[in-house]
Design an enzyme around this catalytic site. Structure first.
Site, PDB file in Angstrom:
ATOM      1  N   GLU A   1     -66.075  78.499 129.009  1.00  0.00           N
ATOM      2  CA  GLU A   1     -66.344  78.844 130.358  1.00  0.00           C
ATOM      3  C   GLU A   1     -67.855  79.205 130.522  1.00  0.00           C
ATOM      4  O   GLU A   1     -68.469  78.623 131.395  1.00  0.00           O
ATOM      5  CB  GLU A   1     -65.460  79.548 131.048  1.00  0.00           C
TER       6      GLU A   1
ATOM      7  N   CYS B   1     -64.491  86.002 131.642  1.00  0.00           N
ATOM      8  CA  CYS B   1     -65.119  84.320 132.124  1.00  0.00           C
ATOM      9  C   CYS B   1     -64.350  84.200 133.360  1.00  0.00           C
ATOM     10  O   CYS B   1     -65.111  83.588 134.380  1.00  0.00           O
ATOM     11  CB  CYS B   1     -64.265  83.462 131.072  1.00  0.00           C
TER      12      CYS B   1
ATOM     13  N   LEU C   1     -61.881  76.664  94.571  1.00  0.00           N
ATOM     14  CA  LEU C   1     -61.245  77.037  95.945  1.00  0.00           C
ATOM     15  C   LEU C   1     -62.211  77.174  96.883  1.00  0.00           C
ATOM     16  O   LEU C   1     -61.974  77.937  97.897  1.00  0.00           O
ATOM     17  CB  LEU C   1     -60.347  78.329  95.912  1.00  0.00           C
TER      18      LEU C   1
ATOM     19  N   SER D   1     -41.818  81.408  95.867  1.00  0.00           N
ATOM     20  CA  SER D   1     -41.930  82.773  96.526  1.00  0.00           C
ATOM     21  C   SER D   1     -42.335  83.004  97.842  1.00  0.00           C
ATOM     22  O   SER D   1     -41.758  83.635  98.520  1.00  0.00           O
ATOM     23  CB  SER D   1     -42.803  83.478  95.630  1.00  0.00           C
TER      24      SER D   1
END
EC number: 3.5.4.26
Length: 376
Positions: free
Chosen positions: A64, A96, A216, A312
């Protein structure tokens, strides 16, 4: 902020169209706002868009504020379309809701309610008390879909967990010899790089480190890099692996139950954070790990583990979503691994139940996007 718009180009747009525009704007913040939500805002006056913006990055202006403060138009009597309830508290930026009131906005359409205890209906109520007409729930489902991570994290203080795996059409994640590069094509692998950018952390088990020596990181241009986590109960991660050797460049965490101080101290000078967790059956208690990651303001976790870690994670009940990539290949083999290993379950009625959200063809591969509706 204001974008150049063709004259009269949106004269026939409806309330739904304006909110869809706000949703599209919100998506431009993917990966940059964590742990804040994705939010888009469109402001309309006399049937034309006069201002628009989105939350661009953590610490930056909210949607906004971006829309209003970059626009020089008089917004008195205008209508705002916001994908998430406007904030009404002082955080990194001012409220906002105050700004919309100050600028004379007369009507606000809200997509999603904000579950943040600091907001939670107060933003909408403040607008109403100031005489602003508020309509809630416009395209609520689509707006809610922007922020599963934020909604989960703000209510649980734990990361939202996405399990991702790629398999052949006969359900194998590798051949019998262990070869897995590459099961899917380039387009699917590029999508995974985008997902890595969007998540705050990525986790594998130590067996994946020993077998693949992965980096990764996200290889998408200008990507935000996730925190890299290795679930390594007995500290078997090699000091010369890529994850350790690049730990000063990319934040790297090893989660363990080991109390071997000599081993732990070997990692610290290399830039690796060692996180000692509670043990469950002599392995890292994943519930405890998630609690610790949440305290580190890690709001989302991409799980790219092997079959043992995947089971797991399901057994621990930490998985919220599943991305299953299926490649048009068959490999067979009794010894070839499947995505979910471990002991498995003994009765079908105990199975983890999923709900299919979408199916997408990416190159020659299929992406099935599931949410977990009934964990183990």
């Amino acid at each position: 902020m204001c974008f150049p718009l063709p004259s009269n180009s949106f004269k026939t747009m409806t309330d739904l169209d304006y909110m869809r525009r706000a949703i599209a704007l919100a998506k431009q913040g993917l990966g940059w706002t964590n742990p804040n939500p994705l939010v888009g805002c469109v402001i309309v006056k006399n049937g034309e868009i006069v201002a628009e913006g989105y939350h661009e990055k953590i610490g930056g202006w909210h949607a906004e504020r971006n829309a209003v403060l970059h626009c020089k138009e008089d917004l008195s009597g205008a209508t705002a379309y916001v994908t998430l309830e406007p904030c009404c508290h002082h955080g990194r930026t001012p409220p906002c809701s105050d700004l919309l009131i100050e600028r004379g906005i007369k009507k606000v359409f809200i997509g999603s309610s904000d579950p943040n205890p600091l907001v939670a209906g107060r933003g909408a109520n403040q607008l109403r008390q100031a005489g602003v007409e508020v309509v809630e729930g416009l395209l609520k489902e689509e707006c809610d879909a922007l922020n599963p991570i934020f909604f989960h994290y703000i209510q649980t203080k734990r990361p939202y967990v996405l399990m991702k795996y790629a398999m052949t059409a006969d359900g194998k994640i590798a051949t019998g010899s262990g070869e897995s590069k590459w099961i899917t094509g380039e387009s699917a692998r590029a999508r995974v790089q985008q997902t890595r950018h969007q998540y705050s952390a990525i986790m594998v088990g130590v067996d994946t480190v020993l077998a693949d020596n992965p980096m990764l990181n996200s290889r998408m241009p200008n990507a935000k890099q996730p925190v890299r986590i290795v679930c390594d109960s007995q500290l078997r991660t090699p000091l010369d692996c890529q994850l350790v050797q690049t730990a000063k460049e990319y934040r790297t965490v090893i989660a363990t139950v080991s109390d071997d101080l000599q081993k732990i101290e070997q990692f610290r000078p290399l830039g690796v954070d060692v996180l000692v967790c509670k043990a469950r059956n002599k392995r890292v208690d994943l519930q405890d790990l998630l609690q610790k990651l949440g305290e580190m303001q890690i709001d989302s976790l991409l799980l790219e583990g092997g079959s043992s870690l995947n089971f797991s994670a399901l057994e621990s009940g930490i998985v919220n979503r599943v991305h299953c990539y299926i490649a048009p290949k068959l490999v067979g083999g009794k010894q070839a691994k499947t995505p979910i290993g471990g002991e498995g379950i003994q009765q079908i009625d105990q199975a983890v139940k999923l709900k299919l959200k979408s199916t997408e063809l990416i190159g020659e591969d299929i992406l099935l996007d599931y949410v977990v509706i009934s964990p183990l």
